[in-house]
Design a protein around this motif. Sequence first.
Motif, PDB file in Angstrom:
ATOM      1  N   ARG A   1       1.242   4.287  -2.981  1.00 52.93           N
ATOM      2  CA  ARG A   1       0.979   5.691  -2.687  1.00 52.93           C
ATOM      3  C   ARG A   1       2.112   6.600  -3.175  1.00 52.93           C
TER       4      ARG A   1
ATOM      5  N   ASN B   1       0.826  -1.199   0.000  1.00 52.11           N
ATOM      6  CA  ASN B   1       0.000   0.000   0.000  1.00 52.11           C
ATOM      7  C   ASN B   1       0.867   1.259   0.000  1.00 52.11           C
TER       8      ASN B   1
ATOM      9  N   SER C   1     -11.989   0.862   1.258  1.00 61.43           N
ATOM     10  CA  SER C   1     -11.544   1.126  -0.109  1.00 61.43           C
ATOM     11  C   SER C   1     -12.089   2.466  -0.605  1.00 61.43           C
TER      12      SER C   1
ATOM     13  N   HIS D   1      -6.240   4.846  -3.643  1.00 60.96           N
ATOM     14  CA  HIS D   1      -5.712   6.158  -3.250  1.00 60.96           C
ATOM     15  C   HIS D   1      -5.124   6.886  -4.451  1.00 60.96           C
TER      16      HIS D   1
ATOM     17  N   CYS E   1     -10.245   5.300   1.050  1.00 58.22           N
ATOM     18  CA  CYS E   1      -8.909   5.516   0.474  1.00 58.22           C
ATOM     19  C   CYS E   1      -9.007   6.381  -0.787  1.00 58.22           C
TER      20      CYS E   1
ATOM     21  N   ASN F   1      -6.271  -1.183  -1.994  1.00 58.07           N
ATOM     22  CA  ASN F   1      -6.624   0.115  -1.422  1.00 58.07           C
ATOM     23  C   ASN F   1      -5.570   1.176  -1.764  1.00 58.07           C
TER      24      ASN F   1
END
Length: 818
Positions: free
Chosen positions: A687, A683, A757, A728, A760, A724
Amino acid sequence: MMRLLLILQITAGINSFSTVEINAKNSGASKLLQLDAWNNPSKHKSPRRTPPNRRTSIKWVIQGVEKCLAEEDVSKHGGKPKYTYRRRIDASLVDALYLMANANSQKDVLDAEKRIKVLLKNPSEFPVEVTERVIRATSVAGLSLSVDLLKLLLRGDNVVALPSSIAYISVLSFLRKIGRIDRLEETLAELANVSRRIQMKQPSQSGIDIVAFNTYLGAICDAAVAGRKYSSCDNESEKLDSNLFNFTNFKDTLDGTTSSEKYLYKGLNLLRGDVARKKFALDGDPDIYSFNSLLTAVAKCSKPGRNLLSISDSCLVTMKKQGIESDTLTYNARIQAAVAANEENRAIQLIDELLASPKLSADRYTINLALMPFVNSGRKGQMLALMRDFYEMNAGKNNRIIVSAFEAFLNTLVQNDEVGLARDVFDAFFLSIPKDRMQLTGIRPNPTTKHFNIMLGGYSKIGGSQKAFELFDIMLDIGVPVDGFTVTSLMTHPGISPEKITSLLLQIESERVILNPAAYRSIIGAYGDAGDAASACWMFVEMGHVCQKRGRGAETWNALLGALARGCIGDKASTALDIYGSLAAKRSAEDLFVEELAGDEFISLVDGMTCLDASFTILDMMRNSNQTSPLLQSPKPNSQTYCLVASSLSGFGTSAPRADRALKLFRDAMNQGGVTPDGRFLNAILRCFGDDIEAALAAWKTDVGPAAASQQRNGNMNLQQAYNGLMHVCGRGMRPDIATRIAYAMNKAGVEPTEVSLNCYKAGKRIAMEGKTDSSKKGLGLTNQYENLLSVECTKYNTRKWDKSKRRAGDKKIRIIL
């Protein structure tokens, strides 16, 4: 008003031994361990001492062996009397026992066990009381040799007496401790057979001690509480005739019953009538301790949706038939079961029944169990009255019991978010007294560090920082010692400023508290949360000098990386670290300790860097495992380490896209070996792509997606967290259409998109919309439509959750009937 009056009322009312000779100075201790004293306590007026630890207990038993095997040397006069062994084998046995007692490694224990086994190959060479003591010592030491020695004593048809009860009970306790119910039952059955043969010749001989049966029953209860797999017995001769239960073989009678329930039913069956006495040749029927053991196990196995009331009721019916009256422990177990099953009305009914009984009284465990049922039913006044009666009954006589009980009371209230009520109780019983506590010594119990730590932890839980700091001032004012848990509780308050952290540190240091690694980690994390990464670095170095190698594992290095990651958010990302000018460094400006840290190699390495550069420098240091300096010796990075560095790179999802650097970091982690690509790490990597959704999808196909899929054997959580991360990125790129397709892909992969989800995606969108004018937000009609569709995909209707969720109270619901 009533509660305040009650509180005011409460406040107003309240070396070793030679193998050839031994000194007589140890003979006193050995007398305490004579087996005759254990089996006939009525003969001895003085109470038996309780050994402080296992090793002392073993040594006391060995002293009893020495007393049996040695004799006084009357030829020597003057000084202390001396004892010598009759035979060399006696001295060798004592030597082997002391080797076992003083063992510092498993190898020493095994060597001692081998020596004892050889020496006692023929137990008849030693007096029976010696063999029994050896059985006791080896069972306490956790050696299976004790079981073999007991069986040697039971072997043959010429056994004229059972071994001492303390000997075989010790063996059964050892088997219970290691969870061997099968061997425990086998040993107990063998004891029963020997007892029957002896009683046929000598009818006056007593049977098996009831404590032995209770130990076996306790092992069954342990298995029920632990949820161990139930293994049924196929021996038809052991099946018990019962119209109500057949708890030996459950294949046909209790389909769908859990393993824990089967063990509980087995225990219940043994308590019926004379089943246990006949099966195990007991000296008497099961007693109140037997029934309380089973009821306590039922309480521990109870939980919401799992009603074991039928077992409890059957147990109570059996008690009544056998003329055994319930005691306070019986009620406590039943109340605990009701509380665990969320049946507070039944719990209150049982509490009231106990309080109304003229023969019984509530103890500290009853009060602790009654706290939340009374609070939830509006009976706080009665709860405080029970505490007051308990306090006044023990004050000055059993202050330790009061201190321990109120630790439990405060902890129960705090764990159930009743922090305000817990503070009222704490004030009423411990703080609303004169500050000059010297006059109260030995009369009224003083508050302890643990009391304050519980309260400080409660304030941390609810965010009451101001009240926590005021309570900490009181703690220092009345002279209660501060420990590492106190520091940790103070440092976990949200929103605390760097100046306040430094002020608290100065207060703590004025008390000359020696901080442990956990306390240092909490301080590092607090400075990081407050945005002062430079002070976090200083405390990391200070910890290395104070704690040396203690606590220098990956957990501590990750705490520092977490503080640096928080320094990479927003405008702070470009600020250089000024470690020597930090608040933490300046607080000790006059301390000689600062001079030691002034030339620290770690500080010179990262000082002046940005938090991001410092994070990668520390990661390189951990990967290379620099061993030249003790303070720079670092562990290998783990998955969390890489996750925190990725968070620094992404600024927790706020930074500009850094796709190339993120992919390099991910591949380095995978190539290192030993790093698990868990969901949090994946994750954080995604990002780092910011709003570059195309690059993120490309990385998903080639690197991140396959890594996430490889972790599906551990459940879908890792894969869901990775998805997730993509959500984002979609939010940052304002692409709800792609987010909706990702939601479809999640369903296809067996991962259900949830509100997490959706959140995010919304978090990424909020970052993308920051600083934009209202005019630039127009023209998002199609975007809003896709977002509505995404919301439908990620929000699944659940009657149970919807009815209990306050957020959904205003939602309109329709029912579609096909």
